[in-house]
Design an enzyme around this catalytic site. Structure first.
Site: not given
Lengths: 221, 216
Positions: B52-54
Site C-alpha cells: 500500500s503506497e502510503n
C-alpha cells in the site's frame, strides 16, 4: 545541542505570512494535528501548503482552509472523502491547486532535501501533468524533467524523539514526514514522546540534522 | 437504444474473478475502492504480499473492532493490520518500489480504457471538479502487469472500452487486462482480445456495448 521547544506555540512562532509549509501525513495518519492547531492560533496567512491531501472534515489542513489561511495547495490527492473545505475554496477560486503525482511529489521533496537539481521520471509522460515540462527519451522510453520542491517550513509528526532531533515513527504514520523534514529550511516536529535519554542510534529513522525544533504532543489521534 | 439484459458479475464476483489471476508469491498493489476487495478472494494456499503506497508492504486483514491502530491504515484510508513479514517505510521508498519495477501486479479502477492500452482514471472533463491523481501515474509506469477492474459501461449505457480515451490519460499503453462485469479482455498489439465472456452472454451482445472492436 538541544532542539527541544517548550510548547506548540513557541514551535510554530517562526512561521511567517506567505511562507511555504510542508505538512506530513497521509489520510489521518502521521498528521501533526497539534502543530496545525497552533499555527491556526498563531495566525500566519497566505500560506502555500504542500501535503499529500488537502484535509478532511474539520480537522488538520481543512481547519487552515476554512480559516482562509491557505493561498495555494500543492498535493497529489485533494479529493479525499470529506474534503469539503478544500472543495469549497477551490470552487470559489480562493485557493490555487497544483496536482502532482504522488511519487513525483515525494521525489521532488526528497530532491530538494538531497541537494539535487531535479530528476527524470517516466511518471506522467504523455499526460496533461507533463504539459510544459522538458522531456527526454532514454533507451526508447519517455521521461519528464521534474524540479526539486523545497519549503520554508515543515510540520512533522513523529512517534519518539530526543533533544538532538532524532526521530522514529509509528506504523504508516511515517509516510511523507522523513522527506519533508529533509526538504524544509526549518522543520518543526511534534513527537508523542520526547525522550530524556538519547534514542538508540539503530532505531533512528530521521537523523536530527534534518530537524530544527521538536516539541512533545502526547495526543495520538 | 436497444437495452439488452446481460449476465453481469456483481462487485464481489468480479473481485473473485480477478483474484483467480493473482499468482502465489506475487507483490501486489490494490488501487483504492473496489480493487481492495480482491485480497479477500485469493484462493487459499497462495501467499500474496500486498503493498500500500502510503508505506506498508504486507497489508493484513481488517482489525477486530476495538483493536484499530489509527496510525495503521492503507491507501484507501481504511484501518488495516500488518501481516507476518510486513515492513513500514517512507514515501520515496514506497514509490521506488512502484516506479522501480519491484511490484508485480497492480489492480486499478478506470473511467476509460482504450484498445491501445491507454488508461484514463484520474480526471474527468469537469473543470469544477478538482482532479486527484494520487499514485496512479506512478503505478502504471512502473508495474509490469496492470489489471483494470470496472463496469463494462457507464451508468448511462455509454461505453468505457474505447478506440481512444476522451478523458485525460493516466498512462499510455499500460493496461494488460481488463475485467468487467460482462467479460475479460486482454490488451494486445492488435487491440482487445476476448479471454472469456461472463457465462450466458453472447459476444455480439458484449460487442454492442463496446466501442472498440473485440478480437477473438
Amino acid at each position: 545541542m538541544d532542539k527541544s521547544v517548550d510548547d506548540l506555540a513557541h514551535a510554530v512562532a517562526p512561521v511567517t505570512d506567505g511562507a511555504s509549509v510542508m505538512i506530513g501525513g497521509f489520510g489521518s495518519s502521521g498528521i501533526p494535528f497539534g502543530l496545525i492547531d497552533a499555527l491556526l492560533e498563531q495566525g500566519a496567512t497566505g500560506l502555500t501548503v504542500i501535503s499529500n491531501n488537502a484535509g478532511a472534515g474539520e480537522t488538520g489542513i481543512a481547519k487552515l482552509l476554512k480559516a482562509g489561511r491557505v493561498a495555494k495547495v500543492i498535493c497529489s490527492y485533494p479529493r479525499t472523502p470529506g474534503s469539503i473545505w478544500f472543495e469549497q475554496r477551490f470552487k470559489a477560486g480562493e485557493v490555487e491547486l497544483e496536482v502532482v503525482p504522488q511519487g513525483t511529489l515525494a521525489e521532488r521533496i526528497r530532491a530538494a532535501g538531497a541537494g539535487l537539481g531535479g530528476f527524470l521520471t517516466p511518471t506522467g509522460y504523455g499526460t496533461r501533468l507533463a504539459e510544459g515540462k522538458e522531456t527526454r527519451v532514454i533507451d526508447g522510453r519517455g521521461y519528464v524533467l521534474e524540479a526539486p520542491l523545497p519549503a520554508d517550513f515543515a510540520l512533522i509528526r513523529a512517534d519518539r524523539g530526543d533533544k538532538w532531533g532524532n526521530l522514529n515513527f509509528h506504523a504508516t504514520a511515517r509516510n511523507f514526514n522523513p522527506v519533508m523534514a529533509m526538504a524544509a529550511t526549518h522543520a518543526i516536529v511534534e513527537v508523542r514522546e520526547l525522550s530524556d535519554a538519547p534514542l538508540d542510534p539503530e532505531t533512528v529513522v530521521t537523523p536530527g540534522i534534518f530537524v530544527q525544533g521538536v516539541v512533545e504532543y502526547g495526543v495520538r489521534p | 437504444m436497444t437495452v439488452v439484459t446481460m449476465n453481469a458479475l456483481d462487485d464481489a464476483q468480479l473481485a473473485a474473478r480477478v483474484a483467480q489471476d493473482i499468482p502465489d508469491g506475487s507483490y501486489v498493489n490494490l488501487g483504492i475502492g473496489k480493487p481492495t476487495h480482491v485480497s479477500g478472494y485469493v484462493p487459499d494456499g497462495r501467499e500474496v504480499i500486498y503493498h500500500s503506497e502510503n508505506g506498508i508492504l504486507g497489508v493484513g486483514p481488517t482489525p477486530a473492532p476495538g483493536t484499530e491502530d489509527p496510525e495503521l491504515i492503507d491507501a484507501s484510508k481504511r484501518y488495516v493490520t500488518a501481516a507476518p513479514g510486513a515492513a513500514y517505510f517512507e514515501h520515496s521508498d514506497s514509490f521506488a518500489m512502484m516506479r522501480g519495477g519491484h511490484i508485480d501486479i497492480a489492480v486499478l479502477g478506470a473511467y476509460q480504457v482504450a484498445e491501445n492500452g491507454d488508461l484514463a482514471n484520474w480526471a474527468t472533463l469537469d473543470e469544477t471538479y478538482p482532479p486527484a491523481v494520487g499514485g496512479a501515474m506512478d503505478l502504471v509506469v512502473g508495474v509490469p502487469t496492470i489489471f483494470v477492474m470496472m463496469r463494462h459501461v457507464n451508468r448511462d449505457g455509454s461505453p468505457k472500452l474505447l478506440k481512444r480515451c476522451t478523458y485525460p490519460l493516466t498512462g499510455l499503453g499500460v493496461v494488460s487486462r481488463v475485467y468487467t462485469d460482462l467479460a475479460v479482455l486482454d490488451v494486445t498489439p492488435e487491440g482487445f482480445r476476448l479471454v472469456e465472456l461472463t457465462p450466458g452472454n453472447s459476444l455480439d451482445a458484449v460487442q454492442a456495448v463496446t466501442e472498440a472492436r473485440i478480437l477473438t
